[in-house]
Design an enzyme around this catalytic site. Structure first.
Site, PDB file in Angstrom:
ATOM      1  N   SER A  44      -4.193   3.399  -7.248  1.00  0.00           N
ATOM      2  CA  SER A  44      -4.525   3.094  -5.852  1.00  0.00           C
ATOM      3  C   SER A  44      -4.384   4.396  -5.067  1.00  0.00           C
ATOM      4  O   SER A  44      -3.467   4.583  -4.278  1.00  0.00           O
ATOM      5  CB  SER A  44      -3.602   2.010  -5.294  1.00  0.00           C
ATOM      6  OG  SER A  44      -2.267   2.442  -5.297  1.00  0.00           O
ATOM      7  N   HIS A 162      -2.914  -3.023  -9.742  1.00  0.00           N
ATOM      8  CA  HIS A 162      -2.058  -2.761 -10.911  1.00  0.00           C
ATOM      9  C   HIS A 162      -1.987  -3.966 -11.848  1.00  0.00           C
ATOM     10  O   HIS A 162      -1.282  -3.945 -12.852  1.00  0.00           O
ATOM     11  CB  HIS A 162      -0.640  -2.378 -10.465  1.00  0.00           C
ATOM     12  CG  HIS A 162      -0.584  -1.069  -9.754  1.00  0.00           C
ATOM     13  ND1 HIS A 162       0.529  -0.627  -9.084  1.00  0.00           N
ATOM     14  CD2 HIS A 162      -1.514  -0.084  -9.611  1.00  0.00           C
ATOM     15  CE1 HIS A 162       0.287   0.555  -8.547  1.00  0.00           C
ATOM     16  NE2 HIS A 162      -0.942   0.911  -8.859  1.00  0.00           N
ATOM     17  N   GLU A 171       2.806  -4.547  -4.862  1.00  0.00           N
ATOM     18  CA  GLU A 171       4.147  -4.418  -5.437  1.00  0.00           C
ATOM     19  C   GLU A 171       5.161  -5.271  -4.690  1.00  0.00           C
ATOM     20  O   GLU A 171       5.288  -5.165  -3.467  1.00  0.00           O
ATOM     21  CB  GLU A 171       4.590  -2.947  -5.375  1.00  0.00           C
ATOM     22  CG  GLU A 171       3.627  -2.038  -6.123  1.00  0.00           C
ATOM     23  CD  GLU A 171       3.925  -0.558  -5.944  1.00  0.00           C
ATOM     24  OE1 GLU A 171       5.072  -0.214  -5.568  1.00  0.00           O
ATOM     25  OE2 GLU A 171       3.015   0.249  -6.159  1.00  0.00           O
ATOM     26  N   GLU A 212       3.223  -1.094 -13.855  1.00  0.00           N
ATOM     27  CA  GLU A 212       4.520  -0.495 -13.541  1.00  0.00           C
ATOM     28  C   GLU A 212       5.677  -1.300 -14.128  1.00  0.00           C
ATOM     29  O   GLU A 212       6.826  -1.180 -13.704  1.00  0.00           O
ATOM     30  CB  GLU A 212       4.663  -0.326 -12.026  1.00  0.00           C
ATOM     31  CG  GLU A 212       3.576   0.619 -11.498  1.00  0.00           C
ATOM     32  CD  GLU A 212       3.736   1.006 -10.044  1.00  0.00           C
ATOM     33  OE1 GLU A 212       4.549   0.381  -9.330  1.00  0.00           O
ATOM     34  OE2 GLU A 212       3.041   1.941  -9.621  1.00  0.00           O
ATOM     35  N   ASP A 249       5.001  -3.138  -1.378  1.00  0.00           N
ATOM     36  CA  ASP A 249       3.943  -2.151  -1.176  1.00  0.00           C
ATOM     37  C   ASP A 249       2.649  -2.947  -1.142  1.00  0.00           C
ATOM     38  O   ASP A 249       2.174  -3.434  -2.174  1.00  0.00           O
ATOM     39  CB  ASP A 249       3.889  -1.101  -2.285  1.00  0.00           C
ATOM     40  CG  ASP A 249       2.742  -0.107  -2.066  1.00  0.00           C
ATOM     41  OD1 ASP A 249       2.064  -0.210  -1.022  1.00  0.00           O
ATOM     42  OD2 ASP A 249       2.527   0.763  -2.928  1.00  0.00           O
ATOM     43  N   GLU A 295       5.396  -1.010   2.687  1.00  0.00           N
ATOM     44  CA  GLU A 295       4.627   0.227   2.490  1.00  0.00           C
ATOM     45  C   GLU A 295       3.137  -0.074   2.661  1.00  0.00           C
ATOM     46  O   GLU A 295       2.657  -1.121   2.222  1.00  0.00           O
ATOM     47  CB  GLU A 295       4.919   0.739   1.070  1.00  0.00           C
ATOM     48  CG  GLU A 295       4.191   2.004   0.669  1.00  0.00           C
ATOM     49  CD  GLU A 295       4.532   2.386  -0.778  1.00  0.00           C
ATOM     50  OE1 GLU A 295       5.678   2.148  -1.223  1.00  0.00           O
ATOM     51  OE2 GLU A 295       3.637   2.909  -1.458  1.00  0.00           O
ATOM     52  N   ASP A 322       2.188   5.655   2.628  1.00  0.00           N
ATOM     53  CA  ASP A 322       1.880   6.277   1.330  1.00  0.00           C
ATOM     54  C   ASP A 322       0.458   6.849   1.407  1.00  0.00           C
ATOM     55  O   ASP A 322       0.278   8.033   1.679  1.00  0.00           O
ATOM     56  CB  ASP A 322       2.029   5.220   0.226  1.00  0.00           C
ATOM     57  CG  ASP A 322       1.464   5.663  -1.114  1.00  0.00           C
ATOM     58  OD1 ASP A 322       1.232   6.855  -1.294  1.00  0.00           O
ATOM     59  OD2 ASP A 322       1.250   4.798  -2.002  1.00  0.00           O
ATOM     60  N   LYS A 347       5.073  11.644  -3.154  1.00  0.00           N
ATOM     61  CA  LYS A 347       4.487  11.712  -4.492  1.00  0.00           C
ATOM     62  C   LYS A 347       4.022  13.145  -4.705  1.00  0.00           C
ATOM     63  O   LYS A 347       3.112  13.619  -4.002  1.00  0.00           O
ATOM     64  CB  LYS A 347       3.266  10.797  -4.574  1.00  0.00           C
ATOM     65  CG  LYS A 347       3.579   9.301  -4.572  1.00  0.00           C
ATOM     66  CD  LYS A 347       2.282   8.531  -4.387  1.00  0.00           C
ATOM     67  CE  LYS A 347       2.416   7.068  -4.733  1.00  0.00           C
ATOM     68  NZ  LYS A 347       1.204   6.326  -4.303  1.00  0.00           N
ATOM     69  N   HIS A 375       7.133   7.527  -8.126  1.00  0.00           N
ATOM     70  CA  HIS A 375       6.292   7.723  -9.324  1.00  0.00           C
ATOM     71  C   HIS A 375       4.837   7.414  -8.971  1.00  0.00           C
ATOM     72  O   HIS A 375       4.515   7.096  -7.829  1.00  0.00           O
ATOM     73  CB  HIS A 375       6.758   6.772 -10.425  1.00  0.00           C
ATOM     74  CG  HIS A 375       6.551   5.312 -10.079  1.00  0.00           C
ATOM     75  ND1 HIS A 375       6.568   4.301 -11.001  1.00  0.00           N
ATOM     76  CD2 HIS A 375       6.311   4.692  -8.886  1.00  0.00           C
ATOM     77  CE1 HIS A 375       6.338   3.145 -10.410  1.00  0.00           C
ATOM     78  NE2 HIS A 375       6.196   3.350  -9.143  1.00  0.00           N
ATOM     79  N   LYS A 398      11.361   5.040  -5.884  1.00  0.00           N
ATOM     80  CA  LYS A 398      10.534   3.920  -6.338  1.00  0.00           C
ATOM     81  C   LYS A 398       9.948   4.351  -7.665  1.00  0.00           C
ATOM     82  O   LYS A 398       9.129   5.259  -7.721  1.00  0.00           O
ATOM     83  CB  LYS A 398       9.447   3.679  -5.281  1.00  0.00           C
ATOM     84  CG  LYS A 398       8.388   2.700  -5.696  1.00  0.00           C
ATOM     85  CD  LYS A 398       7.446   2.420  -4.540  1.00  0.00           C
ATOM     86  CE  LYS A 398       6.063   2.905  -4.881  1.00  0.00           C
ATOM     87  NZ  LYS A 398       4.984   2.198  -4.197  1.00  0.00           N
TER      88      LYS A 398
HETATM   89  C1  2PG Z   1       1.706   3.310  -4.910  1.00  0.00           C
HETATM   90  C2  2PG Z   1       1.646   3.839  -6.320  1.00  0.00           C
HETATM   91  C3  2PG Z   1       2.927   3.843  -7.094  1.00  0.00           C
HETATM   92  P1  2PG Z   1      -0.559   4.433  -7.484  1.00  0.00           P
HETATM   93  O1  2PG Z   1       0.702   2.822  -4.379  1.00  0.00           O
HETATM   94  O2  2PG Z   1       2.722   3.460  -4.247  1.00  0.00           O
HETATM   95  O3  2PG Z   1       3.587   2.628  -7.126  1.00  0.00           O
HETATM   96  O4  2PG Z   1       0.576   3.380  -7.035  1.00  0.00           O
HETATM   97  O5  2PG Z   1       0.108   5.462  -8.301  1.00  0.00           O
HETATM   98  O6  2PG Z   1      -1.541   3.592  -8.261  1.00  0.00           O
HETATM   99  O7  2PG Z   1      -1.147   4.991  -6.239  1.00  0.00           O
HETATM  100 MG    MG Z   2       1.830   2.761  -2.370  1.00  0.00          MG
END
Ligand code: 2PG
Ligand code: MG
Length: 434
Positions: A44, A162, A171, A212, A249, A295, A322, A347, A375, A398
């Site tokens: 995502s 996911h 999430e 995850e 999330d 989130e 994010d 990230k 992660h 996380k």
């Molecule tokens: C998120 C992440 C990690 P992705 O959205 O926060 O949990 O997902 O790495 O797929 O962006």
């Molecule tokens: Mg996110």
């Protein structure tokens, strides 16, 4: 680090937890110390993230090969840094940023640059015979007294992109925060995970896991997911809210209909709702469940909606950006100026160097925005982010559920750090955030 030079840089294509290629980099210093790092990859992804360079050759790995990025490591970047010494990773990153010269690292690829950045700090830690979190703490210039073990945000129920179970929210996390030690919090999280599995099994839901490591049952609604999680916390014998809270999330950009400015969330008989409707939905969830963090509650470019969300819920709930912030100073600065959100997901591969990651975390600290080290859904056995969470003292990490070794690798490293710090006379406290 002034006397040591980089003697070797070696990149290779390896595989992530989804079986997609990614970049691994190995750096050897002139004293023989070798550090290695593996680059993660999201599903995502935020539109504003730094560029992940993929080959696009349909005959290899469905176009997802990383040979171009690996070549950039082995040729351009290796030639650039070999034989040089750096005082810290920021100096190394500055050199690579200049060589790339683009705003989103589209020339060399953020996956190539980040691999070198991460491998370098790992090599320095090996050379200095010290745990990486101490090296990162020093390079970041964070006071040593601020280092702490992070609260784990454990994604025990997966939805969104996911999983393919029809839940819009990506999430559903448990937040074991009311404990005196990281290891105790992690134990609680794992026990709850096992109780949830038993409950799902008894109710004839699938206990297969998503990307995850959280379960991905085909539930009727997002509320049902929260009810099951809260029940699992109770059955495990923990106190909801005071010991174990809940975080979401939503990853709402993945179900945002940009043209209509609506969110395709099935809700009370409606196929989609606008941002105000979604905010009311969150308010309802917060009234009913012990939710401490949301989130990406709204789309990555819905700044106006975010402002309303922050005004309404920011006082009672951590609101994490994010896809909104993509770990980048310019976007976080705008958030701070406009009083949007109150926390930033960190990230490393969204921005592509440790230098810029440190700058974003420093900006958060200065402005009392919380930072959550994270992660990606495509991960590897690399544990650098466990050290980043401790060294920065950010207080939260996380990194998935209590299954799949690429997730547990980070939690296990945090257990080792907890033990190492205690045995070396500098015990680390467990963060208090909520
Ligand atoms: C998120 C992440 C990690 P992705 O959205 O926060 O949990 O997902 O790495 O797929 O962006
Ligand atoms: Mg996110």
């Amino acid at each position: 680090m002034t006397s040591l030079t980089i003697s070797q840089v070696r990149g290779r294509e390896i595989l992530d937890s989804r079986g997609n290629p990614t970049v691994e980099v190995q750096i050897t210093l002139s004293d023989g110390a070798m550090g290695r790092a593996l680059v993660p990859s999201g599903a995502s992804k935020g539109q504003h993230e730094a560029l992940e360079l993929r080959d696009g050759d349909p005959n290899r790995y469905l176009g997802k090969g990383t040979l171009k990025a690996v070549r950039n490591v082995n040729e351009t970047l290796a030639n650039l840094v070999k034989g040089k010494s750096f005082r810290n990773v920021q100096e190394l990153d500055t050199l690579m940023l200049e060589a790339d010269g683009t705003s989103q690292k589209s020339k060399l690829g953020a996956n190539a640059i980040l691999g070198v950045s991460l491998a370098y700090v790992n090599a320095v830690a090996i050379s200095q015979k010290r745990p990486l979190y101490l090296v990162l703490n020093e390079m970041m210039g964070v006071p040593a007294a601020e280092m702490q073990l992070p609260i784990p945000l454990m994604n025990i129920l997966n939805g969104g992109v996911h999983a393919n179970n029809g839940l819009e929210i990506q999430e559903f996390m448990i937040v074991p925060h009311g404990f005196s030690a990281f290891s105790e919090a992690l134990r609680a999280g794992c026990e709850i995970f096992h109780h949830l599995k038993e409950m799902l099994h008894e109710k004839h839901f699938s206990t297969a896991v998503g990307d995850e490591g959280g379960f991905a049952p085909a539930l009727e609604s997002n509320e049902q997911a929260l009810e099951l999680i809260c029940e699992a916390v109770r059955i495990a014998g923990y106190q909801l809210k005071t010991q174990v809270a809940v975080a979401l999330d939503v990853a709402s950009s993945s179900f945002y209909l940009a043209d209509a400015k609506r969110y395709s969330l099935r809700h009370r008989g409606e196929d989609s709702i606008d941002s105000n409707g979604l905010i009311d939905f969150y308010q309802g969830l917060c009234d009913k469940f012990p939710i401490v963090s949301i989130e990406d509650g709204l789309d990555e470019d819905d700044w106006a909606g975010w402002k309303v969300l922050t005004d309404k819920l920011g006082g009672q709930c951590q609101l994490v950006g994010d896809d909104l912030f993509v770990t980048q100073v310019a976007r976080v600065r705008r958030g701070i100026q406009e009083k949007i959100a109150n926390a930033v997901l960190i990230k490393v591969n969204q921005v592509g160097t440790l230098k810029e990651t440190f700058e974003t975390m420093a900006l958060c600290r200065e402005n009392k925005y919380r930072a959550v080290t994270s992660h990606r859904s495509g991960e590897t056995e690399d544990v650098t982010i466990a050290h980043l969470a401790v060294g920065s003292g950010c207080g939260q990490i996380k990194t998935g559920s209590a299954s799949r070794s690429e997730r547990l690798a980070k939690y296990n490293e945090l257990l080792r750090i907890e033990e190492w710090a205690r045995e070396n006379g500098k015990p680390l406290r467990f963060a208090k955030v909520f």
